[in-house]
Design an enzyme around this catalytic site. Sequence first.
Site, PDB file in Angstrom:
ATOM      1  N   HIS A 132      -1.328   3.575  -4.274  1.00  0.00           N
ATOM      2  CA  HIS A 132       0.143   3.687  -4.327  1.00  0.00           C
ATOM      3  C   HIS A 132       0.751   4.074  -2.972  1.00  0.00           C
ATOM      4  O   HIS A 132       1.973   4.193  -2.868  1.00  0.00           O
ATOM      5  CB  HIS A 132       0.553   4.732  -5.372  1.00  0.00           C
ATOM      6  N   ASP A 147      -7.145  -1.257 -11.275  1.00  0.00           N
ATOM      7  CA  ASP A 147      -6.548  -0.025 -11.810  1.00  0.00           C
ATOM      8  C   ASP A 147      -5.465  -0.422 -12.825  1.00  0.00           C
ATOM      9  O   ASP A 147      -4.817  -1.465 -12.696  1.00  0.00           O
ATOM     10  CB  ASP A 147      -5.933   0.777 -10.657  1.00  0.00           C
TER      11      ASP A 147
HETATM   12 ZN   LIG Z   1      -3.844   4.122 -12.148  1.00  0.00          ZN
END
Ligand SMILES: [Zn+2]
Length: 339
Positions: free
Chosen positions: A158, A194
Amino acid sequence: MLIVHADRHRDHPTTRPMPGYGRGYPEVPDRVDRILAAVTAANLGTIVTPTDFGPGPIEAVHDAGLLAHLRTAFDASRGEVGDDDPYIPHTFAVRGRRPNSDAVPGVFGARAFDTGCPIFRGTWAVSYQATQAALTAADHVRTNGGCTYSLSRPPGHHAGPDFHGGFCYTNHAATAARYLQQTTGERVAILDIDYHHGNGTQEIFFDDPNVLFVSLHADPEVDYPFYWGFADERGAANLNLPLPHGTDDAAYLTALDDALARIRDFAPRYLVVSAGFDLMSGDPVPRNGGFRITIRGLRKIAERIAAQKLPTVIVQEGGYNLSRLGEYAVTLLRAFGPL
Ligand SMILES: [Zn+2]
């Protein structure tokens, strides 16, 4: 298989009580310790600590301002919270505002996009070592081929060029991919499995035709990170495959086949896998129950990725079901034998 274990991770001590995380912060040191115990017991390969490649490869994916901020964030925030308490960004620079405040909350909120990233005394050093672990794994694959695994926390996908969030500070998979691409001149593909979209990785490579980013993740209409990960974000070499809550093995494997077909079309020399085990059924972080991937499904996912026969760097991202993480890691890595 070479397993690179970033062994300083307990210096990012997220088990301490933190404001706003009453039910507990899920990205905890036990995650890495559980996986390390399982891969050690399974005798999956040689376990080493990271080599330090210096800041250069990290500076090749992150803005100097973000890195300077992360390096100094703990000291800069001491006037805001007491002693060794973590500082948690809480006020964010949304569009149309001017993120140029000199006040600590303004400076932090211009770099972070959510409250998921507490700043402890050791946070920078831990994330730096996690990125070096991915680089060590990438360098080994560059020299020897095969598959390596970077076992570290906090995760990285992220963290974007000039922002971070979602438990992530520096982007390990992106740094590894950029290192492989720059040192060899070859094309690199990143496959992100993910549960959450790898928005940071996408933004780092969005206009780059030499690094393909392919992600299977929860539809941002219904789950984090909400503002990235839609199918129409195509970039120079970018494929998002958003999936609904409740996605089961069969539906996931169908989407994975599309992802792998795109990777084969791209014809990369190397593959980097952002491996987050929060795609598995029962993970506590996804909203509304997340996906319904079983251990049998994970085995098939791993086998289909391994069948691409690409030199592969597997980078640990999310996954928060502590009692199962070790089993998941062993299942994923076993597909990439020989041991
Ligand atoms: Zn995640």
